[in-house]
Enzyme design. Sequence first.
Site, PDB file in Angstrom:
ATOM      1  N   ASN A   7       0.866  -1.215   0.046  1.00  0.00           N
ATOM      2  CA  ASN A   7       0.035   0.094  -0.179  1.00  0.00           C
ATOM      3  C   ASN A   7       0.988   1.108  -0.057  1.00  0.00           C
ATOM      4  OD1 ASN A   7      -1.659   1.972   0.189  1.00  0.00           O
ATOM      5  ND2 ASN A   7      -2.416   1.513   2.531  1.00  0.00           N
ATOM      6  N   TRP A   8       0.883   1.884  -1.087  1.00  0.00           N
ATOM      7  CA  TRP A   8       1.946   2.908  -1.412  1.00  0.00           C
ATOM      8  C   TRP A   8       1.515   4.105  -0.668  1.00  0.00           C
ATOM      9  CZ3 TRP A   8       4.060   3.047  -7.034  1.00  0.00           C
ATOM     10  CH2 TRP A   8       4.742   1.668  -7.369  1.00  0.00           C
ATOM     11  N   LYS A   9      -0.059   4.174  -0.124  1.00  0.00           N
ATOM     12  CA  LYS A   9      -0.509   5.221   0.513  1.00  0.00           C
ATOM     13  C   LYS A   9      -0.259   6.637  -0.510  1.00  0.00           C
ATOM     14  CE  LYS A   9      -0.020   3.090   4.822  1.00  0.00           C
ATOM     15  NZ  LYS A   9      -0.048   2.989   6.286  1.00  0.00           N
ATOM     16  N   HIS A  59      -9.578   1.148   4.715  1.00  0.00           N
ATOM     17  CA  HIS A  59      -8.269   1.372   5.534  1.00  0.00           C
ATOM     18  C   HIS A  59      -8.507   2.330   6.818  1.00  0.00           C
ATOM     19  CE1 HIS A  59      -4.325   2.475   6.542  1.00  0.00           C
ATOM     20  NE2 HIS A  59      -3.833   1.419   5.960  1.00  0.00           N
ATOM     21  N   GLU A  85      -6.924   4.725   7.976  1.00  0.00           N
ATOM     22  CA  GLU A  85      -6.583   5.949   7.546  1.00  0.00           C
ATOM     23  C   GLU A  85      -7.811   6.719   6.820  1.00  0.00           C
ATOM     24  OE1 GLU A  85      -2.746   5.518   5.488  1.00  0.00           O
ATOM     25  OE2 GLU A  85      -1.846   4.972   7.327  1.00  0.00           O
ATOM     26  N   GLU A 125      -5.470  -5.031  10.214  1.00  0.00           N
ATOM     27  CA  GLU A 125      -4.433  -4.010  10.443  1.00  0.00           C
ATOM     28  C   GLU A 125      -4.732  -3.217  11.712  1.00  0.00           C
ATOM     29  OE1 GLU A 125      -2.533  -2.878   6.683  1.00  0.00           O
ATOM     30  OE2 GLU A 125      -4.183  -1.607   6.897  1.00  0.00           O
ATOM     31  N   GLY A 182       2.363   2.295  10.755  1.00  0.00           N
ATOM     32  CA  GLY A 182       3.316   3.383  10.689  1.00  0.00           C
ATOM     33  C   GLY A 182       4.212   3.640  11.878  1.00  0.00           C
ATOM     34  N   SER A 230       3.320  -2.259  10.231  1.00  0.00           N
ATOM     35  CA  SER A 230       4.874  -2.467  10.519  1.00  0.00           C
ATOM     36  C   SER A 230       5.452  -3.764   9.730  1.00  0.00           C
ATOM     37  CB  SER A 230       5.187  -1.845  11.801  1.00  0.00           C
ATOM     38  OG  SER A 230       4.678  -0.650  11.973  1.00  0.00           O
ATOM     39  N   GLY A 251       2.880  -1.177   4.203  1.00  0.00           N
ATOM     40  CA  GLY A 251       3.115   0.342   3.965  1.00  0.00           C
ATOM     41  C   GLY A 251       4.474   0.744   3.806  1.00  0.00           C
ATOM     42  N   GLY A 252       5.032   1.248   4.679  1.00  0.00           N
ATOM     43  CA  GLY A 252       6.524   1.905   4.507  1.00  0.00           C
ATOM     44  C   GLY A 252       7.356   0.714   3.782  1.00  0.00           C
TER      45      GLY A 252
HETATM   46  P1  13P Z   1       2.965   0.421   7.599  1.00  0.00           P
HETATM   47  O1  13P Z   1       3.568  -0.933   7.027  1.00  0.00           O
HETATM   48  O2  13P Z   1       3.972   1.407   7.001  1.00  0.00           O
HETATM   49  O3  13P Z   1       2.933   0.194   9.086  1.00  0.00           O
HETATM   50  O4  13P Z   1       1.473   0.514   6.980  1.00  0.00           O
HETATM   51  C1  13P Z   1       0.651  -0.539   6.893  1.00  0.00           C
HETATM   52  C2  13P Z   1      -0.605  -0.171   6.268  1.00  0.00           C
HETATM   53  O5  13P Z   1      -1.367   0.703   6.687  1.00  0.00           O
HETATM   54  C3  13P Z   1      -0.762  -0.821   5.139  1.00  0.00           C
HETATM   55  O6  13P Z   1      -2.152  -0.550   4.410  1.00  0.00           O
END
Ligand code: 13P
Length: 255
Positions: free
Chosen positions: A9-11, A94, A96, A166, A172, A212, A233-234
């Site tokens: 997930n590149w956000k 998600h 967020e 999640e 994050g 994470s 994500g990251g």
């Molecule tokens: P991180 O891997 O950066 O914690 O993000 C997870 C995420 O929200 C994937 O959708």
Amino acid sequence: MRKIVIAGNWKMNKNRAEAAELVKAIAPKAEDALCDVIVCVPFTDLDVVCNAAKDTKIKVGAQNCHWAKSGAYTGEISADMLVEAGIEYVIIGHSERRQYFGETDITVNQRVKAALEAGLKVILCVGELLEEREQGITAEICSMQVKIALTDIPADQLDNIIIAYEPVWAIGTGKTATADQADEVCGIIRNVIASLYCECCAEKVIIQYGGSMNAKNAAELLAKPNVDGGLIGGASLKPDDFGVIIAAATEEMKK
Ligand code: 13P
């Protein structure tokens, strides 16, 4: 045995040139993978990423879609628009989106329905807040989110749904759930699927962990029986790290 699905997930990251470059860097790492590899990218990157991913093992997803077919919904994108753009997957619900953009369990359900009707595959995100974990209501929260999100979704659509557990406190933050915590909640979600549908549906449904996940902890998380992949994500923005996670998934699938 369920397949493992590794999704990035590149956000809100990567411009078009950077997106094409990142897909090119990931492609060789996905080439011999036994797991599925998906990248979910910003809307404005979708066409360049689809082009860059052509003739590779990488599948492409968006990060949201609206429930209406069309209409006065400034700033939104419909599921049909994504299908027309050649997209296969969409993330829905998600944390967020829930946290910053007023997404509710009800709108998540509406979006899931619209996405499936349009022919998209859905990565449905659920997870508890830190306060909710501390209050001991993680199982209730995640069960409720799954139940509402899947309201009126028939069993034959479950093949087109991946559930991503999640925990919000792990996103994050560098604070990963332990492999046992991830396995426990993914197992609870699997039981919810069994009660809503059937045992066989629960055995088949793919449930990812996200929060994470990284090159160091992926193998331990993916080794857990109820964890069928990762939503990352990251670490998905770093091709070497994402490659290590893909390799860990492939090793797990060989077992
Ligand atoms: P991180 O891997 O950066 O914690 O993000 C997870 C995420 O929200 C994937 O959708």
